[in-house]
Write an enzyme that holds these catalytic residues in place. Structure first.
Site, PDB file in Angstrom:
ATOM      1  N   ASN A 269      48.905  39.900  38.769  1.00  0.00           N
ATOM      2  CA  ASN A 269      48.612  38.778  37.875  1.00  0.00           C
ATOM      3  C   ASN A 269      47.618  39.276  36.831  1.00  0.00           C
ATOM      4  O   ASN A 269      46.442  39.444  37.133  1.00  0.00           O
ATOM      5  CB  ASN A 269      48.037  37.615  38.701  1.00  0.00           C
ATOM      6  CG  ASN A 269      47.615  36.450  37.814  1.00  0.00           C
ATOM      7  OD1 ASN A 269      47.931  36.413  36.614  1.00  0.00           O
ATOM      8  ND2 ASN A 269      46.915  35.493  38.404  1.00  0.00           N
TER       9      ASN A 269
ATOM     10  N   SER B  68      40.418  39.779  45.393  1.00  0.00           N
ATOM     11  CA  SER B  68      39.708  41.057  45.446  1.00  0.00           C
ATOM     12  C   SER B  68      40.440  42.141  46.237  1.00  0.00           C
ATOM     13  O   SER B  68      39.808  42.960  46.916  1.00  0.00           O
ATOM     14  CB  SER B  68      38.278  40.869  45.982  1.00  0.00           C
ATOM     15  OG  SER B  68      37.531  40.076  45.080  1.00  0.00           O
TER      16      SER B  68
ATOM     17  N   GLY C 191      38.114  37.594  42.142  1.00  0.00           N
ATOM     18  CA  GLY C 191      37.286  38.205  41.110  1.00  0.00           C
ATOM     19  C   GLY C 191      35.835  38.397  41.518  1.00  0.00           C
ATOM     20  O   GLY C 191      34.981  38.672  40.681  1.00  0.00           O
TER      21      GLY C 191
ATOM     22  N   LYS D 108      46.560  37.756  34.298  1.00  0.00           N
ATOM     23  CA  LYS D 108      45.740  36.662  33.751  1.00  0.00           C
ATOM     24  C   LYS D 108      45.693  36.775  32.215  1.00  0.00           C
ATOM     25  O   LYS D 108      46.701  37.139  31.617  1.00  0.00           O
ATOM     26  CB  LYS D 108      44.353  36.668  34.395  1.00  0.00           C
ATOM     27  CG  LYS D 108      44.449  36.659  35.927  1.00  0.00           C
ATOM     28  CD  LYS D 108      43.150  36.396  36.632  1.00  0.00           C
ATOM     29  CE  LYS D 108      43.371  36.424  38.142  1.00  0.00           C
ATOM     30  NZ  LYS D 108      42.176  36.074  38.901  1.00  0.00           N
TER      31      LYS D 108
ATOM     32  N   GLU E  55      42.738  29.053  39.261  1.00  0.00           N
ATOM     33  CA  GLU E  55      42.161  28.912  37.915  1.00  0.00           C
ATOM     34  C   GLU E  55      42.839  27.768  37.161  1.00  0.00           C
ATOM     35  O   GLU E  55      42.204  27.085  36.360  1.00  0.00           O
ATOM     36  CB  GLU E  55      42.282  30.251  37.159  1.00  0.00           C
ATOM     37  CG  GLU E  55      41.270  31.256  37.690  1.00  0.00           C
ATOM     38  CD  GLU E  55      41.711  32.702  37.667  1.00  0.00           C
ATOM     39  OE1 GLU E  55      42.633  33.050  36.915  1.00  0.00           O
ATOM     40  OE2 GLU E  55      41.126  33.503  38.427  1.00  0.00           O
TER      41      GLU E  55
ATOM     42  N   HIS F  78      47.823  28.376  40.566  1.00  0.00           N
ATOM     43  CA  HIS F  78      46.723  29.335  40.728  1.00  0.00           C
ATOM     44  C   HIS F  78      45.406  28.553  40.679  1.00  0.00           C
ATOM     45  O   HIS F  78      45.285  27.574  39.930  1.00  0.00           O
ATOM     46  CB  HIS F  78      46.769  30.393  39.622  1.00  0.00           C
ATOM     47  CG  HIS F  78      45.829  31.524  39.878  1.00  0.00           C
ATOM     48  ND1 HIS F  78      44.475  31.407  39.637  1.00  0.00           N
ATOM     49  CD2 HIS F  78      46.023  32.750  40.395  1.00  0.00           C
ATOM     50  CE1 HIS F  78      43.887  32.547  39.991  1.00  0.00           C
ATOM     51  NE2 HIS F  78      44.805  33.372  40.459  1.00  0.00           N
TER      52      HIS F  78
ATOM     53  N   GLU G  53      45.087  32.422  48.412  1.00  0.00           N
ATOM     54  CA  GLU G  53      44.000  33.028  47.636  1.00  0.00           C
ATOM     55  C   GLU G  53      42.732  32.205  47.846  1.00  0.00           C
ATOM     56  O   GLU G  53      42.550  31.170  47.181  1.00  0.00           O
ATOM     57  CB  GLU G  53      44.352  33.040  46.147  1.00  0.00           C
ATOM     58  CG  GLU G  53      45.548  33.897  45.801  1.00  0.00           C
ATOM     59  CD  GLU G  53      45.478  34.403  44.365  1.00  0.00           C
ATOM     60  OE1 GLU G  53      45.482  35.622  44.175  1.00  0.00           O
ATOM     61  OE2 GLU G  53      45.386  33.585  43.438  1.00  0.00           O
TER      62      GLU G  53
HETATM   63  P1  13P Z   1      41.293  39.465  41.809  1.00  0.00           P
HETATM   64  O1  13P Z   1      42.230  40.441  42.483  1.00  0.00           O
HETATM   65  O2  13P Z   1      40.759  39.940  40.509  1.00  0.00           O
HETATM   66  O3  13P Z   1      40.248  38.974  42.748  1.00  0.00           O
HETATM   67  O4  13P Z   1      42.191  38.178  41.434  1.00  0.00           O
HETATM   68  C1  13P Z   1      42.972  37.629  42.393  1.00  0.00           C
HETATM   69  C2  13P Z   1      43.863  36.640  41.759  1.00  0.00           C
HETATM   70  O5  13P Z   1      43.424  35.594  41.323  1.00  0.00           O
HETATM   71  C3  13P Z   1      45.287  36.984  41.634  1.00  0.00           C
HETATM   72  O6  13P Z   1      46.038  35.874  41.248  1.00  0.00           O
END
Ligand code: 13P
Length: 246
Positions: free
Chosen positions: A4, A203, A164, A6, A89, A87, A158
């Site tokens: 992803n 992560s 992150g 983003k 976010e 997601h 997740e």
């Molecule tokens: P990270 O791997 O940067 O923690 O992000 C995970 C994520 O949100 C994947 O959709």
């Protein structure tokens, strides 16, 4: 193994990444890229090897006056085969609700996109020991109206506190929740817990991938930051591929 991206990467860097990784296509692992929507169609022109791609989000509506949205039909027409949905976010920053996600899953299926529904608890919810309740509610609210489910669906667990932050869920925590998700799915529909792939995200990096993906309850990963770096993502894919082969 899903990357992803983003709101990162420009087409030129993304092309370097996917074409460099296409050189040694993994034998057992399906790689999926999630670029920003404006250059989704470019991936169809690049050499992806056996990798596929999809959208980070789609509209629940088919077409029309929905400024800023992307339809499932367009994603499919541009060669996309997957879509992320819900997601964290999107849930926290853009107010997306589990009920809306039900309509997005329907839209994805209607246009031959395989939805990857993301679920997971916040740090506060985990500290209050409400994570099982939160995850069950997310599943029920998004899926209950769709039963019985016969089309393909992938889930991604997740934990929001692991996204992150560099703080991965321990293998025990991830496996415990993946098993819980399977049990909720089985309660909803006999056998659904076994036929649904469940990815872990939060992560994931080259250092923890082997431990996570060698667990039989963890079917793959949804990788953010580490999917932007060629060497890291290559290592993660290779480790997953070895786990699937073992
Ligand atoms: P990270 O791997 O940067 O923690 O992000 C995970 C994520 O949100 C994947 O959709």
């Amino acid at each position: 193994m899903a990357g992803n991206w983003k709101m990162n990467l420009f087409p030129s860097t993304a092309q370097d990444l996917v074409e460099s990784l296409a050189v040694e296509a993994p034998k057992h692992t399906q790689v999926i890229y999630f670029p920003q929507a404006p250059f989704l169609g470019c991936l169809q022109q690049w050499n992806l090897g056996k990798a596929q791609f999809g959208a980070q989000n789609i509209s629940s509506q088919s077409s029309g006056a929905f400024t800023g949205e992307t339809s499932a039909e367009l994603v499919h027409a541009l060669g996309g085969q997957f879509t992320l949905l819900g997601h964290s976010e999107r849930r926290t920053l853009f107010g997306e609700t589990s009920a809306q996600l039900q309509d997005k899953i329907v839209a994805a299926w209607k246009h031959q996109l395989l939805p990857i529904l993301c679920i997971g608890e916040t740090l506060e919810e985990r500290e209050d020991e409400r994570h099982f309740e939160v995850i069950k509610n997310q599943l029920m609210e998004s899926l209950h109206g769709l039963l019985p489910i016969s089309a393909d669906l992938i889930l991604a667990y997740e934990p929001v506190w692991a996204i992150g932050t560099g703080k991965t869920a321990s293998v025990e925590q991830a496996v415990e929740v993946h098993r819980f998700i399977r049990s909720v799915l089985n309660e909803m529909q006999v056998g659904l817990g076994e036929t649904t792939s469940i990815l872990y995200g939060g992560s994931v990096n080259a250092g923890n991938a082997k431990e996570l993906f060698s667990q039989s309850d963890i079917d793959g990963g949804l990788v953010g930051g580490a999917s932007l770096k060629i060497e890291d993502f290559r290592t993660i894919i290779q480790l997953q591929d070895e786990c699937l082969h073992a």
